[in-house]
Scaffold this active site. Structure first.
Site, short mmCIF file in Angstrom:
data_model
loop_
_atom_site.label_atom_id
_atom_site.label_comp_id
_atom_site.label_asym_id
_atom_site.label_seq_id
_atom_site.Cartn_x
_atom_site.Cartn_y
_atom_site.Cartn_z
N SER A 61 0.82 -1.22 0.00
CA SER A 61 0.00 0.00 0.00
C SER A 61 0.85 1.27 0.00
CB SER A 61 -0.91 0.02 1.23
OG SER A 61 -1.72 -1.12 1.27
N1 SAH Z 1 -0.31 -5.49 4.17
C1 SAH Z 1 0.32 -5.69 2.90
C2 SAH Z 1 -0.61 -5.38 1.73
C3 SAH Z 1 -0.69 -6.56 0.85
S1 SAH Z 1 -1.91 -6.55 -0.42
C4 SAH Z 1 1.63 -4.94 2.79
O1 SAH Z 1 1.95 -4.15 3.71
O2 SAH Z 1 2.37 -5.15 1.84
C5 SAH Z 1 -3.10 -7.65 0.23
C6 SAH Z 1 -2.67 -9.07 0.53
O3 SAH Z 1 -3.81 -9.75 1.04
C7 SAH Z 1 -2.18 -9.86 -0.67
O4 SAH Z 1 -0.91 -10.35 -0.42
C8 SAH Z 1 -3.20 -11.01 -0.77
O5 SAH Z 1 -2.65 -12.24 -1.20
C9 SAH Z 1 -3.70 -11.10 0.65
N2 SAH Z 1 -4.99 -11.76 0.84
C10 SAH Z 1 -6.11 -11.65 0.08
N3 SAH Z 1 -7.10 -12.41 0.59
C11 SAH Z 1 -6.59 -13.02 1.71
C12 SAH Z 1 -7.12 -13.93 2.67
N4 SAH Z 1 -8.37 -14.39 2.62
N5 SAH Z 1 -6.31 -14.34 3.68
C13 SAH Z 1 -5.02 -13.91 3.76
N6 SAH Z 1 -4.47 -13.05 2.88
C14 SAH Z 1 -5.24 -12.60 1.86
#
Ligand code: SAH
Length: 213
Positions: A61
């Site tokens: 993000s």
């Molecule tokens: N917090 C992260 C943002 C990652 S983007 C950062 O600081 O980089 C969102 C993430 O959520 C992705 O990696 C995606 O694979 C994950 N995601 C989506 N659905 C999910 C679920 N049901 N359980 C765990 N992770 C999930």
């Protein structure tokens, strides 16, 4: 040194100038080396005012949204926090600087492995990782003082709300696949209170209580 300077600029122009006031959040954003959470090809863009790709069609993000969500969690140093969507691990690292312990769940194995090895390298011993569908939370470790979902949900997963302690805070982007509203929930003795923090855009939360693949 170069990155430290870029980080100071980021905090000044993107975080403080836009109204983030929680000193703990500002200090954390000043200390976590964001450039290590992106691929080598992107390190020079790591402190820019935008999200960046991290592989597997996922993103880290934008710095401001990380700060805004973290501030909304109203963290103190004894808090146990659940994060859904580890991704690069950057958001978890920011929370780990402030809170007591972070439990973070990721559904894409390669991303989790990368984040895990970075947590080890940077000595974040208070981040516990798990490979699974986070929409059903982490019952064994609940209740949590704060829960943060860093992917966009079609609706608020009830199981996650049930894992929030009384007095606990949760932030979650809710909406369709193109845009969401950032919702904050506060669980108090008399029930759940919701506030809308405004528009945002996240990748999809995929799982049992999220979007279907
Ligand atoms: N917090 C992260 C943002 C990652 S983007 C950062 O600081 O980089 C969102 C993430 O959520 C992705 O990696 C995606 O694979 C994950 N995601 C989506 N659905 C999910 C679920 N049901 N359980 C765990 N992770 C999930």
């Amino acid at each position: 040194m170069k990155y430290k300077r870029q980080r100071e600029e980021m905090v000044k122009r993107q975080i403080v100038a836009r109204g983030i006031t929680d000193e703990k959040v500002i200090t954390a954003m000043r200390s976590v080396p964001r450039h290590l959470f992106v691929s080598e090809a992107l390190t020079d863009q790591a402190y820019g005012d935008f999200p960046l790709p991290i592989g597997e069609q996922q993103t880290i993000s934008q710095p401001y949204i990380v700060a805004e969500m973290t501030q909304a969690l109203q963290l103190s140093k004894k808090d146990r926090v659940l994060e859904i969507g580890t991704g690069s691990g950057y958001q978890a690292a920011i929370i780990a600087q402030i809170g007591y312990r972070v439990y973070t769940i990721e559904r894409i194995h390669s991303l989790l492995l990368k984040a895990r090895s970075l947590f080890d390298r940077l000595l974040y011993h208070n981040i516990i990782t798990r490979y699974s569908d986070g929409t059903t939370g982490w019952a064994d470790e609940s209740p949590f003082d704060a829960i943060i979902i860093t992917a966009g949900a079609p609706s608020i997963p009830e199981t996650l709300v049930s894992q929030l302690a009384v007095g606990g805070r949760m932030v979650i982007p809710v909406g369709d696949q193109h845009s969401q509203e950032l919702i904050k929930l506060h669980r108090e003795k008399d029930g759940i209170h919701k506030t809308n923090l405004g528009g945002c855009r996240f990748v999809k939360l995929i799982g049992e209580q999220g979007w279907r693949e």
